[in-house]
Design an enzyme around this catalytic site. Structure first.
Site, mmCIF file in Angstrom:
data_model
loop_
_atom_site.group_PDB
_atom_site.id
_atom_site.type_symbol
_atom_site.label_atom_id
_atom_site.label_comp_id
_atom_site.label_asym_id
_atom_site.label_seq_id
_atom_site.Cartn_x
_atom_site.Cartn_y
_atom_site.Cartn_z
ATOM 1 N N ASP A 1 -5.870 1.746 9.924
ATOM 2 C CA ASP A 1 -7.316 1.490 9.966
ATOM 3 C C ASP A 1 -7.634 0.828 11.311
ATOM 4 O OD1 ASP A 1 -9.930 0.582 9.476
ATOM 5 O OD2 ASP A 1 -9.561 0.327 7.359
ATOM 6 N N LYS B 1 -7.310 6.723 10.319
ATOM 7 C CA LYS B 1 -8.761 6.806 10.524
ATOM 8 C C LYS B 1 -9.128 7.121 11.971
ATOM 9 C CE LYS B 1 -10.526 4.005 6.706
ATOM 10 N NZ LYS B 1 -11.350 2.817 6.353
ATOM 11 N N ARG C 1 -4.782 0.959 -7.254
ATOM 12 C CA ARG C 1 -3.591 1.472 -6.575
ATOM 13 C C ARG C 1 -2.945 2.614 -7.355
ATOM 14 N NH1 ARG C 1 -2.084 -2.094 -2.333
ATOM 15 N NH2 ARG C 1 -2.436 -4.300 -2.737
ATOM 16 N N ASP D 1 -5.773 -0.134 -2.351
ATOM 17 C CA ASP D 1 -6.457 -0.969 -3.340
ATOM 18 C C ASP D 1 -7.821 -1.436 -2.861
ATOM 19 O OD1 ASP D 1 -5.429 -2.824 -1.353
ATOM 20 O OD2 ASP D 1 -5.922 -4.408 -2.778
ATOM 21 N N PHE E 1 -14.272 3.312 2.868
ATOM 22 C CA PHE E 1 -13.315 2.516 2.097
ATOM 23 C C PHE E 1 -12.663 3.419 1.061
ATOM 24 C CE2 PHE E 1 -11.551 -0.717 -0.633
ATOM 25 C CZ PHE E 1 -10.968 -1.514 0.326
ATOM 26 N N GLY F 1 0.784 -1.242 0.000
ATOM 27 C CA GLY F 1 0.000 0.000 0.000
ATOM 28 C C GLY F 1 0.807 1.278 0.000
ATOM 29 N N GLU G 1 3.673 3.888 6.356
ATOM 30 C CA GLU G 1 2.403 3.169 6.197
ATOM 31 C C GLU G 1 1.443 4.051 5.402
ATOM 32 O OE1 GLU G 1 0.596 0.685 6.047
ATOM 33 O OE2 GLU G 1 -0.038 0.002 8.024
ATOM 34 N N ASP G 2 0.658 3.464 4.514
ATOM 35 C CA ASP G 2 -0.304 4.281 3.767
ATOM 36 C C ASP G 2 -1.503 4.661 4.627
ATOM 37 O OD1 ASP G 2 -0.921 1.573 3.750
ATOM 38 O OD2 ASP G 2 -2.074 1.689 1.899
HETATM 39 C C1 PRP Z 1 -3.672 -2.312 4.241
HETATM 40 C C2 PRP Z 1 -3.002 -0.969 4.264
HETATM 41 C C3 PRP Z 1 -2.302 -0.952 5.605
HETATM 42 C C4 PRP Z 1 -3.204 -1.811 6.471
HETATM 43 C C5 PRP Z 1 -4.007 -0.943 7.377
HETATM 44 O O1 PRP Z 1 -2.739 -3.251 3.824
HETATM 45 O O2 PRP Z 1 -2.114 -0.843 3.192
HETATM 46 O O3 PRP Z 1 -1.022 -1.526 5.538
HETATM 47 O O4 PRP Z 1 -4.054 -2.542 5.583
HETATM 48 O O5 PRP Z 1 -5.039 -1.630 8.023
HETATM 49 P P1 PRP Z 1 -5.038 -2.021 9.563
HETATM 50 O O6 PRP Z 1 -4.665 -0.774 10.348
HETATM 51 O O7 PRP Z 1 -6.476 -2.409 9.770
HETATM 52 O O8 PRP Z 1 -4.090 -3.155 9.774
HETATM 53 P P2 PRP Z 1 -3.132 -4.712 3.299
HETATM 54 O O9 PRP Z 1 -2.936 -5.681 4.429
HETATM 55 O O10 PRP Z 1 -4.471 -4.682 2.658
HETATM 56 O O11 PRP Z 1 -2.013 -5.006 2.229
HETATM 57 P P3 PRP Z 1 -1.535 -4.069 1.017
HETATM 58 O O12 PRP Z 1 -0.683 -2.991 1.644
HETATM 59 O O13 PRP Z 1 -0.765 -5.001 0.160
HETATM 60 O O14 PRP Z 1 -2.757 -3.485 0.343
#
Ligand code: PRP
Length: 187
Positions: free
Chosen positions: A115, A143, A177, A171, A164, A56, A111-112
């Site tokens: 959540d 968030k 993305r 993604d 979302f 991400g 980190e992107d």
């Molecule tokens: C997503 C996003 C963060 C994480 C946040 O990654 O990129 O890394 O979830 O959510 P959380 O705070 O609830 O843990 P994902 O696991 O979907 O993998 P990706 O980065 O490959 O999209």
């Protein structure tokens, strides 16, 4: 159709836009500010290693490092918790562990989005165990809904709505993305 709706459909092949939450120019301005804050936060001789949490963070990381005007190094963590769904599965799988040494270094995990906080809660302790000089987190979006976040980001781009979000690295089922902005698809 608005210009934003048209642009969204170009990138997505026809998916309807809910709304653009952060435009490309808003993101660029905030990322430039974050880069300057990070550069100013460490002494000139600090040995800094940014760890981009993939997938991400790949767009954010690429833009951010070019706004940090000081020496640093970059490596990656590859983790996944969501699979193809929109809700966290609750367990985080580490698919790539960085080879870069961490002892005595200033680590910044990039980190992107924060959540549920599951990803940071499950990964940061393992990094801290490697004897770094410091561990900080830089998140583009937060968030502010994580119930038990043990590792609070030092730098946050935007407090994000609890919706979302896709684009700028985020993604839905691996799509979206590559959008240069952050948007809500229409559901
Ligand atoms: C997503 C996003 C963060 C994480 C946040 O990654 O990129 O890394 O979830 O959510 P959380 O705070 O609830 O843990 P994902 O696991 O979907 O993998 P990706 O980065 O490959 O999209």
């Amino acid at each position: 159709m608005t210009a934003a709706e048209r642009e969204f459909e170009e990138y997505t092949g026809g998916e309807p836009l809910g709304r653009i939450v952060y435009s490309a120019s808003e993101i660029a301005a905030r990322v430039a500010g974050m880069g300057a804050e990070i550069a100013a936060a460490y002494p000139p001789d600090a040995d800094i290693l940014l760890l981009g949490l993939l997938k991400g963070s790949f767009v954010f990381l690429g833009d951010l490092v070019r706004q940090i005007r000081r020496p640093l190094q970059v490596d990656f963590l590859v983790a996944s918790s969501y699979g193809t769904g929109t809700k966290s599965s609750g367990s985080v799988e580490l698919l790539y562990d960085p080879r870069a040494p961490m002892a005595g270094r200033h680590i910044i995990i990039v980190e992107d989005i924060v959540d549920s906080g599951t990803t940071l809660n499950q990964l940061c302790g393992g990094i801290a165990d490697r004897d770094p000089a410091s561990v900080e987190i830089c998140a583009l979006l937060h968030k502010r809904i994580a119930p038990d976040l043990e590792w609070e980001p030092r730098w946050v781009g935007f407090d994000a709505p609890n919706e979302f979000l896709v684009g700028y690295g985020l993604d839905h089922g691996e799509d979206f993305r590559h959008l240069p902005f952050i948007a809500c698809p229409r559901t």
